[in-house]
Each structure stands twice: as structure tokens, then as C-alpha cells.
Scaffold this motif. Structure first.
Motif, PDB file in Angstrom:
ATOM      1  N   THR A  38    -117.085  48.879  47.868  1.00  0.00           N
ATOM      2  CA  THR A  38    -117.558  48.884  49.253  1.00  0.00           C
ATOM      3  C   THR A  38    -117.078  47.670  50.045  1.00  0.00           C
ATOM      4  O   THR A  38    -116.754  46.627  49.480  1.00  0.00           O
ATOM      5  N   CYS A  39    -117.046  47.849  51.360  1.00  0.00           N
ATOM      6  CA  CYS A  39    -116.747  46.748  52.275  1.00  0.00           C
ATOM      7  C   CYS A  39    -117.627  46.881  53.508  1.00  0.00           C
ATOM      8  O   CYS A  39    -118.227  47.940  53.757  1.00  0.00           O
ATOM      9  N   LEU A  40    -117.728  45.810  54.251  1.00  0.00           N
ATOM     10  CA  LEU A  40    -118.384  45.816  55.560  1.00  0.00           C
ATOM     11  C   LEU A  40    -117.292  45.845  56.608  1.00  0.00           C
ATOM     12  O   LEU A  40    -116.337  45.060  56.535  1.00  0.00           O
ATOM     13  N   ILE A  41    -117.402  46.745  57.598  1.00  0.00           N
ATOM     14  CA  ILE A  41    -116.396  46.827  58.654  1.00  0.00           C
ATOM     15  C   ILE A  41    -117.073  46.996  60.001  1.00  0.00           C
ATOM     16  O   ILE A  41    -118.171  47.567  60.100  1.00  0.00           O
ATOM     17  N   SER A  42    -116.437  46.464  61.036  1.00  0.00           N
ATOM     18  CA  SER A  42    -117.028  46.506  62.371  1.00  0.00           C
ATOM     19  C   SER A  42    -117.158  47.933  62.875  1.00  0.00           C
ATOM     20  O   SER A  42    -116.307  48.787  62.645  1.00  0.00           O
ATOM     21  N   GLU A  43    -118.255  48.178  63.579  1.00  0.00           N
ATOM     22  CA  GLU A  43    -118.500  49.492  64.166  1.00  0.00           C
ATOM     23  C   GLU A  43    -117.523  49.738  65.312  1.00  0.00           C
ATOM     24  O   GLU A  43    -117.126  48.814  66.027  1.00  0.00           O
ATOM     25  N   SER A  44    -117.110  50.973  65.477  1.00  0.00           N
ATOM     26  CA  SER A  44    -116.125  51.321  66.501  1.00  0.00           C
ATOM     27  C   SER A  44    -116.661  51.080  67.905  1.00  0.00           C
ATOM     28  O   SER A  44    -117.841  51.270  68.187  1.00  0.00           O
ATOM     29  N   GLY A  45    -115.765  50.621  68.808  1.00  0.00           N
ATOM     30  CA  GLY A  45    -116.092  50.512  70.221  1.00  0.00           C
ATOM     31  C   GLY A  45    -116.954  49.340  70.620  1.00  0.00           C
ATOM     32  O   GLY A  45    -117.559  49.345  71.691  1.00  0.00           O
ATOM     33  N   GLN A  46    -117.001  48.292  69.784  1.00  0.00           N
ATOM     34  CA  GLN A  46    -117.836  47.125  70.070  1.00  0.00           C
ATOM     35  C   GLN A  46    -116.970  45.929  70.454  1.00  0.00           C
ATOM     36  O   GLN A  46    -115.887  45.735  69.899  1.00  0.00           O
ATOM     37  N   ASP A  47    -117.453  45.124  71.376  1.00  0.00           N
ATOM     38  CA  ASP A  47    -116.765  43.900  71.766  1.00  0.00           C
ATOM     39  C   ASP A  47    -116.842  42.895  70.624  1.00  0.00           C
ATOM     40  O   ASP A  47    -117.941  42.533  70.182  1.00  0.00           O
ATOM     41  N   LYS A  48    -115.702  42.468  70.141  1.00  0.00           N
ATOM     42  CA  LYS A  48    -115.680  41.597  68.959  1.00  0.00           C
ATOM     43  C   LYS A  48    -116.227  40.200  69.250  1.00  0.00           C
ATOM     44  O   LYS A  48    -116.732  39.529  68.350  1.00  0.00           O
ATOM     45  N   SER A  63    -113.750  56.721  49.818  1.00  0.00           N
ATOM     46  CA  SER A  63    -113.945  57.852  50.743  1.00  0.00           C
ATOM     47  C   SER A  63    -113.798  57.454  52.207  1.00  0.00           C
ATOM     48  O   SER A  63    -113.611  58.318  53.063  1.00  0.00           O
ATOM     49  N   GLN A  64    -113.930  56.146  52.500  1.00  0.00           N
ATOM     50  CA  GLN A  64    -113.858  55.601  53.864  1.00  0.00           C
ATOM     51  C   GLN A  64    -115.029  56.061  54.733  1.00  0.00           C
ATOM     52  O   GLN A  64    -114.948  56.045  55.961  1.00  0.00           O
ATOM     53  N   ARG A  65    -116.120  56.436  54.115  1.00  0.00           N
ATOM     54  CA  ARG A  65    -117.295  56.894  54.842  1.00  0.00           C
ATOM     55  C   ARG A  65    -118.360  55.801  54.880  1.00  0.00           C
ATOM     56  O   ARG A  65    -118.568  55.096  53.900  1.00  0.00           O
ATOM     57  N   ALA A  66    -119.028  55.701  56.031  1.00  0.00           N
ATOM     58  CA  ALA A  66    -120.107  54.737  56.170  1.00  0.00           C
ATOM     59  C   ALA A  66    -121.356  55.266  55.474  1.00  0.00           C
ATOM     60  O   ALA A  66    -121.646  56.468  55.520  1.00  0.00           O
ATOM     61  N   GLN A  67    -122.085  54.377  54.824  1.00  0.00           N
ATOM     62  CA  GLN A  67    -123.260  54.797  54.066  1.00  0.00           C
ATOM     63  C   GLN A  67    -124.378  55.339  54.946  1.00  0.00           C
ATOM     64  O   GLN A  67    -125.165  56.171  54.509  1.00  0.00           O
ATOM     65  N   ASP A  68    -124.450  54.863  56.203  1.00  0.00           N
ATOM     66  CA  ASP A  68    -125.543  55.311  57.075  1.00  0.00           C
ATOM     67  C   ASP A  68    -125.075  56.338  58.106  1.00  0.00           C
ATOM     68  O   ASP A  68    -125.770  56.616  59.078  1.00  0.00           O
ATOM     69  N   HIS A  69    -123.871  56.889  57.908  1.00  0.00           N
ATOM     70  CA  HIS A  69    -123.335  57.973  58.744  1.00  0.00           C
ATOM     71  C   HIS A  69    -122.973  57.544  60.163  1.00  0.00           C
ATOM     72  O   HIS A  69    -122.664  58.388  60.996  1.00  0.00           O
ATOM     73  N   ARG A  70    -123.011  56.255  60.463  1.00  0.00           N
ATOM     74  CA  ARG A  70    -122.480  55.808  61.749  1.00  0.00           C
ATOM     75  C   ARG A  70    -120.963  55.842  61.703  1.00  0.00           C
ATOM     76  O   ARG A  70    -120.359  56.043  60.658  1.00  0.00           O
ATOM     77  N   ARG A  71    -120.327  55.628  62.862  1.00  0.00           N
ATOM     78  CA  ARG A  71    -118.877  55.755  62.940  1.00  0.00           C
ATOM     79  C   ARG A  71    -118.212  54.391  62.764  1.00  0.00           C
ATOM     80  O   ARG A  71    -118.313  53.532  63.633  1.00  0.00           O
ATOM     81  N   PRO A  72    -117.496  54.186  61.659  1.00  0.00           N
ATOM     82  CA  PRO A  72    -116.764  52.924  61.495  1.00  0.00           C
ATOM     83  C   PRO A  72    -115.513  52.932  62.360  1.00  0.00           C
ATOM     84  O   PRO A  72    -115.205  53.923  63.029  1.00  0.00           O
ATOM     85  N   SER A  73    -114.788  51.846  62.343  1.00  0.00           N
ATOM     86  CA  SER A  73    -113.552  51.748  63.103  1.00  0.00           C
ATOM     87  C   SER A  73    -112.619  52.909  62.792  1.00  0.00           C
ATOM     88  O   SER A  73    -112.560  53.406  61.656  1.00  0.00           O
ATOM     89  N   ALA A  74    -111.866  53.335  63.801  1.00  0.00           N
ATOM     90  CA  ALA A  74    -110.895  54.412  63.604  1.00  0.00           C
ATOM     91  C   ALA A  74    -109.832  54.022  62.586  1.00  0.00           C
ATOM     92  O   ALA A  74    -109.178  54.890  61.991  1.00  0.00           O
ATOM     93  N   GLU A  75    -109.635  52.731  62.369  1.00  0.00           N
ATOM     94  CA  GLU A  75    -108.585  52.253  61.482  1.00  0.00           C
ATOM     95  C   GLU A  75    -109.117  51.805  60.117  1.00  0.00           C
ATOM     96  O   GLU A  75    -108.480  51.040  59.408  1.00  0.00           O
ATOM     97  N   THR A  76    -110.282  52.337  59.760  1.00  0.00           N
ATOM     98  CA  THR A  76    -110.874  52.013  58.469  1.00  0.00           C
ATOM     99  C   THR A  76    -109.920  52.309  57.322  1.00  0.00           C
ATOM    100  O   THR A  76    -109.885  51.586  56.315  1.00  0.00           O
ATOM    101  N   GLY A  77    -109.106  53.360  57.466  1.00  0.00           N
ATOM    102  CA  GLY A  77    -108.184  53.740  56.398  1.00  0.00           C
ATOM    103  C   GLY A  77    -107.206  52.647  56.015  1.00  0.00           C
ATOM    104  O   GLY A  77    -106.836  52.520  54.840  1.00  0.00           O
ATOM    105  N   LEU A  78    -106.776  51.848  56.986  1.00  0.00           N
ATOM    106  CA  LEU A  78    -105.852  50.756  56.683  1.00  0.00           C
ATOM    107  C   LEU A  78    -106.554  49.632  55.931  1.00  0.00           C
ATOM    108  O   LEU A  78    -105.984  49.026  55.021  1.00  0.00           O
ATOM    109  N   HIS A  79    -107.788  49.346  56.311  1.00  0.00           N
ATOM    110  CA  HIS A  79    -108.566  48.339  55.582  1.00  0.00           C
ATOM    111  C   HIS A  79    -108.779  48.799  54.140  1.00  0.00           C
ATOM    112  O   HIS A  79    -108.576  48.043  53.187  1.00  0.00           O
ATOM    113  N   ALA A  80    -109.205  50.053  53.988  1.00  0.00           N
ATOM    114  CA  ALA A  80    -109.471  50.591  52.646  1.00  0.00           C
ATOM    115  C   ALA A  80    -108.217  50.551  51.779  1.00  0.00           C
ATOM    116  O   ALA A  80    -108.278  50.232  50.582  1.00  0.00           O
ATOM    117  N   LEU A  81    -107.074  50.866  52.380  1.00  0.00           N
ATOM    118  CA  LEU A  81    -105.810  50.833  51.638  1.00  0.00           C
ATOM    119  C   LEU A  81    -105.540  49.446  51.083  1.00  0.00           C
ATOM    120  O   LEU A  81    -105.191  49.296  49.901  1.00  0.00           O
TER     121      LEU A  81
END
Length: 204
Positions: A38-48, A63-81
Motif C-alpha cells: 500500500t501507499c498514500l497518494i493525494s486525492e484528485s483535484g486538490q490544491d497541493k 490494484s491501484q484502488r483506494a481502500q475507502d472508495h474515494r478517487r485517487p489521482s488519475a496518475e496513480t498507475g505511474l506511482h504504483a508502477l
């Protein structure tokens, strides 16, 4: 306790990045590895620049899925890779600075060579300004899975030691922890600015 400290360091890094102007208009995404799964990643659409701890999501690296079903960044796949490919990567910072974005467009090759700058030694493992540093460049793609496949196909020795550029988009860089990733980001941003200024002066 360790998770709390990692998250606090990542939030502080996001505020620093926001203050630098390296992630305008809610762009960019940041993450930190929690463990092998697992990793922690910023939620999509937020001012950093004003992110809070509650705006980071726990995401399954496979799986690149958030545990609480919120929407992670659109680019989560690159982080996971990168977390799957490099077990020693502990934090990833993705920014949209002007220097990184412009330099990625004016460089026609699929890599950027940085050489002759003392600040190259801000990057882990670099010991001399005389040793060329290669930064891979990938063409931008709205299909993140396809972009991730192209990154995965690049040999790890071919410009993927500290980070990579996405053309007209920005920079991904990483480190063993948030502190090292932040140092790499600051060092690379300085180097990008120097290289861009050098090219502008030579073009006159």
C-alpha cells in the motif's frame, strides 16, 4: 506512529511545493509508500499547497484502488508502477513546473542529458559534475495505463535513476523517503532552470 510521521512529512512537502509554484491549478500528485502492498497518494483535484492529511488516500499498489472508495489521482498507475519496480522507492513527487514542462518540449530526444553542473551531486549516487546525468522523457498520453507500459519498457539504467519527464506535462521524481525525494526535486528543478537558461543564451 511511522505512518503518521510519513504523512506529516508528505503534507509538509506538498505545502513547500505549492509555495514554490511547482503545482499550479490543483496539478500534480504526491505519494509515500506505507509497505509492500500500500501507499498514500493525494486525492484528485486538490490544491497541493493547502493539502491536509485527510486528503490522502490509502491505495493498493497492485490494484491501484483506494481502500475507502474515494478517487485517487488519475496518475496513480505511474506511482504504483514505480513502487512495484523499485522496492527502495519510498516517496514519489509529481510536479508541473514551468522549467520541467518547457524543457521537456524543447528537447527532441527521448532523454535529457545534464552535465557540467555542480548541483548534479544533489542527486543520490552522483559524485561529479563531469558525469552525465540522463533523465528519460516520455511523450504525454491521456491513457495512463499506456504511458505506464512505455515507462515500464524503458531499461532502468536508461534515464530512470532519479526521475523522468513527461513531455509538455511535468516531472516525476522519487527517493527512499520524502526527504530524499524532495532533495531530488529541488536539485532537478535547479538543473532544469540552468539548462533552459543556457539554451536560451546560446540561441541568441
Amino acid at each position: 506512529m511511522i505512518v503518521t510521521q510519513q504523512l506529516a512529512e508528505l503534507v509538509a512537502a506538498c505545502h513547500w511545493i505549492g509555495a514554490k509554484g511547482w503545482c499550479p491549478a490543483t496539478g500534480g500528485n504526491m505519494s509515500v509508500r506505507l509497505d509492500g502492498q500500500t501507499c498514500l497518494i493525494s486525492e484528485s483535484g486538490q490544491d497541493k499547497g493547502s493539502l491536509e492529511a485527510g486528503q490522502f488516500l490509502t491505495v493498493d499498489i497492485l490494484s491501484q484502488r483506494a481502500q475507502d472508495h474515494r478517487r485517487p489521482s488519475a496518475e496513480t498507475g505511474l506511482h504504483a508502477l514505480m513502487y512495484r519496480r523499485y522496492p527502495d522507492v519510498g516517496a514519489i513527487l509529481h510536479t508541473h513546473s514551468v522549467n520541467a514542462t518547457v524543457l521537456s518540449r524543447v528537447e527532441p530526444r527521448d532523454w535529457l542529458i545534464l552535465e557540467g553542473y555542480e548541483m548534479q551531486k544533489s542527486l543520490s549516487g552522483e559524485q561529479s559534475h563531469l558525469t552525465p546525468v540522463s533523465i528519460a522523457i516520455f511523450d504525454n498520453d491521456q491513457d495512463i495505463a499506456a504511458l505506464a507500459e512505455r515507462v515500464a519498457a524503458r531499461d532502468e539504467r536508461d534515464g530512470l535513476r532519479h526521475g523522468f519527464l513527461v513531455r509538455g506535462h511535468g516531472l516525476y521524481c522519487w527517493g527512499r523517503d520524502v526527504k530524499e525525494a524532495s532533495r531530488h526535486l529541488e536539485g532537478l528543478e535547479f538543473l532544469f532552470q540552468c539548462e533552459l537558461q543556457r539554451r536560451l543564451l546560446e540561441a541568441k
